[in-house]
Design a protein around this motif. Structure first.
Motif, PDB file in Angstrom:
ATOM      1  N   THR A   1      41.290 -42.589  -7.718  1.00  0.00           N
ATOM      2  CA  THR A   1      40.662 -42.932  -8.984  1.00  0.00           C
ATOM      3  C   THR A   1      41.684 -42.817 -10.117  1.00  0.00           C
ATOM      4  OG1 THR A   1      39.935 -40.655  -9.418  1.00  0.00           O
ATOM      5  CG2 THR A   1      38.419 -42.107  -8.209  1.00  0.00           C
TER       6      THR A   1
ATOM      7  N   TYR B   1      41.606 -52.262 -10.864  1.00  0.00           N
ATOM      8  CA  TYR B   1      40.543 -51.256 -11.018  1.00  0.00           C
ATOM      9  C   TYR B   1      39.441 -51.764 -11.941  1.00  0.00           C
ATOM     10  CZ  TYR B   1      42.856 -47.553  -8.430  1.00  0.00           C
ATOM     11  OH  TYR B   1      43.394 -46.792  -7.417  1.00  0.00           O
TER      12      TYR B   1
ATOM     13  N   ASP C   1      30.139 -43.780 -12.157  1.00  0.00           N
ATOM     14  CA  ASP C   1      31.096 -42.699 -12.408  1.00  0.00           C
ATOM     15  C   ASP C   1      31.092 -42.249 -13.863  1.00  0.00           C
ATOM     16  OD1 ASP C   1      32.407 -42.821  -9.707  1.00  0.00           O
ATOM     17  OD2 ASP C   1      32.875 -44.837 -10.428  1.00  0.00           O
TER      18      ASP C   1
ATOM     19  N   ILE D   1      37.623 -46.968 -10.688  1.00  0.00           N
ATOM     20  CA  ILE D   1      37.748 -47.044  -9.233  1.00  0.00           C
ATOM     21  C   ILE D   1      38.335 -48.393  -8.838  1.00  0.00           C
ATOM     22  CG2 ILE D   1      35.784 -45.491  -8.860  1.00  0.00           C
ATOM     23  CD1 ILE D   1      34.172 -48.079  -8.101  1.00  0.00           C
TER      24      ILE D   1
ATOM     25  N   THR E   1      36.338 -42.650 -15.765  1.00  0.00           N
ATOM     26  CA  THR E   1      36.844 -42.786 -14.396  1.00  0.00           C
ATOM     27  C   THR E   1      36.797 -44.247 -13.971  1.00  0.00           C
ATOM     28  OG1 THR E   1      36.109 -40.559 -13.773  1.00  0.00           O
ATOM     29  CG2 THR E   1      36.494 -42.134 -11.979  1.00  0.00           C
TER      30      THR E   1
END
Length: 281
Positions: free
Chosen positions: A226, A190, A196, A253, A251
């Motif tokens: 997420t 990630y 975000d 992703i 956050t």
């Protein structure tokens, strides 16, 4: 995600100046993607006289043959977002053969081959393997869980992989990653992207024991899971000298999906402490 813009290199951090380009003079990506899609079935399964190998977890069907018995195979999964993989075996008559299911290294405590990267908090949550709802008897062989038995029509072999969020650290010889952590869930690494996080990705400190919340967002980036967590963010005062922190929800992703919403900052390796402050004029 539109399929017409590409990265050639894969930066693990960006100040917002990187972007996907329409074409490269050495444009290997489009041709390789086309070749991969056309040959994907050959990668998903392998077969010999005595066994079936399940290499990739891709929803699919195939037909194999053992001792002149046709054996339709159906694989169902929502991987990589979920860890359940269900294989249904439908032999025309009972047939004995081995099913070899690949167990990813990350599900066995190995972040990457070679030992350069390690799991900081390997949870030791085991994978499980069952047949028709009951624990399966299997042996491990070269990274595969092998179930060797007589199969009958409708038998279901189910693999459940742990999908907790793991923290990755590097060996100290990799100086750029000292006091930094990368996040991984399932097979995916990630990143934190400004899109975000109010346009910022370089202002956070990842706490050692931060709890993570993973959730599927169907309308984001064609549908992704997420990761969210609470982290102190750093603000530099107008005088350029004072530094304050504020806890915010961050956050993250999947890294593969970054830079699909315009140019903005991004980081894969997240800092655990402040070492220096860069002021952008």
């Amino acid at each position: 995600l539109s399929g017409d813009h590409f990265f050639y290199g894969n930066p693990l951090a960006s100040n917002g100046k990187h972007f996907r380009r329409e074409w490269f003079g050495t444009a290997c990506c489009p041709a390789n993607i086309a070749r991969l899609v056309a040959s994907l079935g050959d990668y998903v399964y392998g077969v010999s006289d005595k066994g079936l190998w399940v290499n990739l977890f891709v929803g699919s069907t195939t037909l194999v043959k053992f001792s002149k018995t046709d054996v339709p195979i159906k694989l169902e999964t929502n991987y990589p977002w979920e860890g359940k993989v269900k294989l249904t075996v439908e032999p025309k008559s009972k047939a004995k053969f081995g099913v070899h299911v690949r167990i990813p290294g990350w599900a066995q405590g190995e972040a990457a081959p070679g030992g350069l990267y390690l799991f900081e908090n390997d949870s030791k949550i085991p994978f499980t393997l069952s047949i028709n709802g009951k624990p399966a008897v299997y042996t491990m062989n070269k990274g595969y869980a092998v179930v060797d038995r007589e199969w009958k029509k409708g038998d279901q072999l189910e693999l459940t992989l742990p999908m907790d969020v793991k923290r990755i650290v590097a060996r100290p010889e990799l100086k750029q990653d000292i006091d930094r952590v990368a996040l991984q869930r399932g097979p995916l690494v990630y990143c934190v992207e400004g899109a975000d996080n109010n346009g910022k990705a370089w202002d956070l400190i990842l706490p050692d024991n931060a709890p993570f919340k993973a959730s599927f967002q169907k309308d984001l980036l064609e549908g992704v899971v997420t990761i969210q967590f609470q982290a102190p963010t750093v603000q530099v005062g107008k005088d350029g000298l004072s530094v304050n922190t504020e806890v915010k929800t961050i956050t993250a992703i999947p890294y593969y999906a970054w830079c699909n919403r315009g140019q903005n900052p991004m980081q894969v390796w997240l800092p655990k402490k402040i070492k220096d402050v860069k002021i952008n004029n």
